[in-house]
Design a protein around this motif. Structure first.
Motif, PDB file in Angstrom:
ATOM      1  N   ARG A 268      -5.469  -1.365  -6.702  1.00 25.28           N
ATOM      2  CA  ARG A 268      -4.783   0.101  -6.777  1.00 25.28           C
ATOM      3  C   ARG A 268      -3.444   0.070  -6.312  1.00 25.28           C
ATOM      4  N   VAL A 269      -2.762   0.781  -7.187  1.00 29.66           N
ATOM      5  CA  VAL A 269      -1.294   0.988  -6.717  1.00 29.66           C
ATOM      6  C   VAL A 269      -1.132   2.284  -5.929  1.00 29.66           C
ATOM      7  N   LEU A 270      -0.371   2.429  -4.892  1.00 33.35           N
ATOM      8  CA  LEU A 270      -0.177   3.638  -4.260  1.00 33.35           C
ATOM      9  C   LEU A 270       1.206   3.535  -3.521  1.00 33.35           C
ATOM     10  N   PRO A 271       1.857   4.868  -3.526  1.00 31.17           N
ATOM     11  CA  PRO A 271       3.107   4.924  -2.625  1.00 31.17           C
ATOM     12  C   PRO A 271       2.622   5.463  -1.248  1.00 31.17           C
ATOM     13  N   LEU A 272       2.624   4.698  -0.146  1.00 33.38           N
ATOM     14  CA  LEU A 272       2.076   5.376   1.287  1.00 33.38           C
ATOM     15  C   LEU A 272       3.161   6.026   1.935  1.00 33.38           C
ATOM     16  N   SER A 273       2.962   6.920   2.648  1.00 37.32           N
ATOM     17  CA  SER A 273       3.713   7.833   3.779  1.00 37.32           C
ATOM     18  C   SER A 273       3.784   6.845   4.898  1.00 37.32           C
ATOM     19  N   GLN A 274       4.588   7.114   5.904  1.00 39.04           N
ATOM     20  CA  GLN A 274       4.566   5.916   7.158  1.00 39.04           C
ATOM     21  C   GLN A 274       3.543   6.535   8.095  1.00 39.04           C
ATOM     22  N   GLU A 275       2.954   7.581   7.812  1.00 41.89           N
ATOM     23  CA  GLU A 275       1.541   8.240   8.596  1.00 41.89           C
ATOM     24  C   GLU A 275       0.706   7.517   7.958  1.00 41.89           C
ATOM     25  N   GLN A 276       0.382   7.185   6.631  1.00 41.30           N
ATOM     26  CA  GLN A 276      -0.851   6.575   6.052  1.00 41.30           C
ATOM     27  C   GLN A 276      -0.597   5.047   6.301  1.00 41.30           C
ATOM     28  N   GLY A 277       0.647   4.667   6.573  1.00 38.15           N
ATOM     29  CA  GLY A 277       1.038   3.338   6.700  1.00 38.15           C
ATOM     30  C   GLY A 277       0.504   2.890   8.035  1.00 38.15           C
ATOM     31  N   LYS A 278       0.493   3.652   9.238  1.00 36.38           N
ATOM     32  CA  LYS A 278      -0.123   3.335  10.350  1.00 36.38           C
ATOM     33  C   LYS A 278      -1.606   3.266  10.449  1.00 36.38           C
ATOM     34  N   GLN A 279      -2.351   4.055   9.405  1.00 32.97           N
ATOM     35  CA  GLN A 279      -3.714   3.891   9.431  1.00 32.97           C
ATOM     36  C   GLN A 279      -4.237   2.406   8.856  1.00 32.97           C
ATOM     37  N   ILE A 280      -3.243   1.719   7.930  1.00 33.34           N
ATOM     38  CA  ILE A 280      -3.621   0.613   7.284  1.00 33.34           C
ATOM     39  C   ILE A 280      -3.074  -0.455   8.128  1.00 33.34           C
ATOM     40  N   PHE A 281      -1.748  -0.647   8.593  1.00 33.26           N
ATOM     41  CA  PHE A 281      -1.104  -1.672   9.224  1.00 33.26           C
ATOM     42  C   PHE A 281      -1.130  -1.572  10.749  1.00 33.26           C
ATOM     43  N   ARG A 282      -1.549  -2.600  11.505  1.00 28.88           N
ATOM     44  CA  ARG A 282      -1.182  -2.525  12.792  1.00 28.88           C
ATOM     45  C   ARG A 282       0.166  -2.963  12.945  1.00 28.88           C
ATOM     46  N   ASN A 283       0.848  -3.949  12.282  1.00 27.75           N
ATOM     47  CA  ASN A 283       2.153  -4.296  12.571  1.00 27.75           C
ATOM     48  C   ASN A 283       3.105  -3.285  12.264  1.00 27.75           C
ATOM     49  N   LYS A 284       4.165  -2.914  12.992  1.00 29.86           N
ATOM     50  CA  LYS A 284       5.152  -1.923  12.804  1.00 29.86           C
ATOM     51  C   LYS A 284       6.034  -2.341  11.680  1.00 29.86           C
ATOM     52  N   LYS A 285       6.117  -3.552  11.331  1.00 34.35           N
ATOM     53  CA  LYS A 285       7.212  -4.056  10.268  1.00 34.35           C
ATOM     54  C   LYS A 285       6.554  -3.593   8.988  1.00 34.35           C
ATOM     55  N   TRP A 286       5.125  -3.517   8.632  1.00 32.83           N
ATOM     56  CA  TRP A 286       4.452  -2.961   7.543  1.00 32.83           C
ATOM     57  C   TRP A 286       4.543  -1.391   7.568  1.00 32.83           C
ATOM     58  N   GLN A 287       4.376  -0.886   8.631  1.00 33.79           N
ATOM     59  CA  GLN A 287       4.423   0.546   8.795  1.00 33.79           C
ATOM     60  C   GLN A 287       5.608   1.057   8.245  1.00 33.79           C
ATOM     61  N   LYS A 288       6.857   0.585   8.712  1.00 34.00           N
ATOM     62  CA  LYS A 288       8.180   0.956   8.451  1.00 34.00           C
ATOM     63  C   LYS A 288       8.177   0.763   6.876  1.00 34.00           C
ATOM     64  N   ARG A 289       7.842   0.020   6.382  1.00 34.29           N
ATOM     65  CA  ARG A 289       7.894  -0.129   4.690  1.00 34.29           C
ATOM     66  C   ARG A 289       7.353   0.866   3.831  1.00 34.29           C
ATOM     67  N   CYS A 290       6.535   1.436   4.592  1.00 31.19           N
ATOM     68  CA  CYS A 290       5.722   2.707   3.875  1.00 31.19           C
ATOM     69  C   CYS A 290       6.864   3.856   3.836  1.00 31.19           C
ATOM     70  N   ASN A 291       7.547   4.394   2.765  1.00 31.29           N
ATOM     71  CA  ASN A 291       8.394   5.202   2.690  1.00 31.29           C
ATOM     72  C   ASN A 291       7.981   6.522   1.724  1.00 31.29           C
ATOM     73  N   GLY A 292       6.913   6.442   1.154  1.00 32.05           N
ATOM     74  CA  GLY A 292       6.327   7.502   0.405  1.00 32.05           C
ATOM     75  C   GLY A 292       6.974   7.463  -0.922  1.00 32.05           C
ATOM     76  N   ARG A 293       8.152   6.500  -1.359  1.00 31.26           N
ATOM     77  CA  ARG A 293       8.380   6.117  -2.601  1.00 31.26           C
ATOM     78  C   ARG A 293       8.065   5.157  -3.408  1.00 31.26           C
ATOM     79  N   ASP A 294       8.206   3.938  -2.639  1.00 25.58           N
ATOM     80  CA  ASP A 294       7.865   2.535  -3.373  1.00 25.58           C
ATOM     81  C   ASP A 294       6.354   2.326  -3.528  1.00 25.58           C
ATOM     82  N   ALA A 295       5.872   1.967  -4.748  1.00 24.99           N
ATOM     83  CA  ALA A 295       4.478   1.826  -4.780  1.00 24.99           C
ATOM     84  C   ALA A 295       3.982   0.510  -4.178  1.00 24.99           C
ATOM     85  N   LEU A 296       2.951   0.440  -3.520  1.00 22.00           N
ATOM     86  CA  LEU A 296       2.608  -0.815  -2.895  1.00 22.00           C
ATOM     87  C   LEU A 296       1.038  -0.999  -3.824  1.00 22.00           C
TER      88      LEU A 296
END
Length: 356
Positions: A268-296
């Motif tokens: 599944r492809v989704l753009p995530l907000s940083q808030e959602q990124g924090k729920q998925i990733f433990r590493n802050k490097k990945w959390q910061k990559r969640c900008n709500g625009r780029d699809a992951l």
């Protein structure tokens, strides 16, 4: 009367010479009241809404991009519906077979239909019975480009996430069930269209997922893909292409290992907000990559000790040829919660944007 109909030429204009050929023939965009005929619309002939109505015992091949499709009051038909940007509606259709790629699927008052499906949103059935569904496995040379033109993500097929507005009160007799994969693969013979070769008909563009089928093994892992970090030398098109090629390369690896027990459950492809990124990733490097625009893109694979095998593959000598910031494996202890959020709890709109 049995026969074959192909797309007619555009009707001639009665106006100025430069207007000739611009008028479209409405008959090329509809099939009505035919029995026992074959209808073929090849690539480059449609890009409009298409209507099928009051027909029986027909084979219909729509091998082009369309804006919307409606099928009403048909029986014993075989229909291939090419990439349709908006909705495909099936109403009062009986004992028919469909292969459909679309943004949205809705059925009403249908009975005994088999559907191999690629759908961007959750399919909906209503007052329909004896329906069977499977993942779409068909393809041809122009299919991938057509899917892109219709804005149907190859890696976001929700064929199995059906919602039944009128469920049967008896759970032992549901209104829809799953079709056997082998049967689904041969549901519609594209070579019968006369314009798709045997070589083309076996091309698989859309990943085949287990979806809600029973899992051969309860152990799962989750891999998340990111587009490359933007820089001055790469365009958005370059980033998008590299993103898809990386996912495709990984899925090829999974398919090659299917004989040893790797099974693709879902992607599944989704753009995530940083808030959602924090729920998925433990590493802050990945959390910061969640900008709500780029699809992951997230991929779930199941198999015995699958997390250990995937971890070894992603870090080993045969790993993917993408920058390390483009792919990560979710830690084993966080996998169940991450899978639940990504694949079951978070909704999205018709454009694939995440909705809380």
């Amino acid at each position: 009367k049995s026969g074959q109909r192909t797309a007619g030429a555009a009707s001639k204009s009665a106006g100025f010479s430069w207007e000739k050929g611009r008028t479209k023939n409405p008959a090329d965009f509809a099939v009505s009241k035919i029995d026992g005929e074959k209808v073929v619309r090849g690539p480059g002939t449609l890009n409009e809404q298409f209507v099928i109505e009051e027909s029986k015992n027909c084979s219909i091949y729509l091998l082009d991009v369309m804006t919307a499709v409606s099928v009403d009051h048909c029986e014993n038909c075989v229909v291939f519906v090419g990439p349709t940007e908006s909705s495909v509606f099936l109403r009062n259709v009986k004992n028919s077979k469909f292969v459909i790629a679309c943004g949205q699927l809705r059925t009403r008052d249908c009975e005994g239909c088999d559907i191999a499906l690629c759908c961007r949103t959750d399919p909906i059935i209503e007052t329909s019975t004896k329906m069977r569904f499977a993942c779409l496995e068909s393809g041809y040379f122009d299919f991938r480009r057509q899917l892109q033109a219709a804005r149907i993500p190859v890696y976001c097929n929700k064929w199995h996430r059906l919602y039944d507005f009128t469920p049967n009160p008896d759970p032992a007799t549901p209104n829809w069930t799953l079709m056997d994969r082998e049967e689904a693969r041969n549901l519609v013979d594209l070579t019968d269209s006369g314009i798709i070769s045997n070589e083309e008909s076996v091309l698989r563009v859309i990943p085949v997922t287990l979806g809600c089928r029973p899992r051969p093994n309860p152990e799962s892992c989750m891999v998340v893909f990111f587009p490359a970090i933007p820089n001055k030398t790469t365009t958005e098109a370059d980033r998008s292409s590299a993103f898809e090629l990386t996912i495709e390369a990984f899925l090829d690896v999974c398919e090659r290992n299917s004989e040893v027990g790797w099974d693709l459950v879902d992607c599944r492809v989704l753009p995530l907000s940083q808030e959602q990124g924090k729920q998925i990733f433990r590493n802050k490097k990945w959390q910061k990559r969640c900008n709500g625009r780029d699809a992951l893109a997230a991929v779930e694979i199941c198999g015995k000790e699958i997390h250990r095998y995937i971890e070894g593959f992603l870090s080993g000598p045969g790993r993917l040829s993408c920058p390390p910031e483009c792919v990560t494996l979710i830690p084993l202890e966080r996998t169940p919660e991450a899978l639940k959020l990504w694949f079951r709890e978070w909704k999205d709109d018709m454009q694939g944007r995440a909705i809380k």
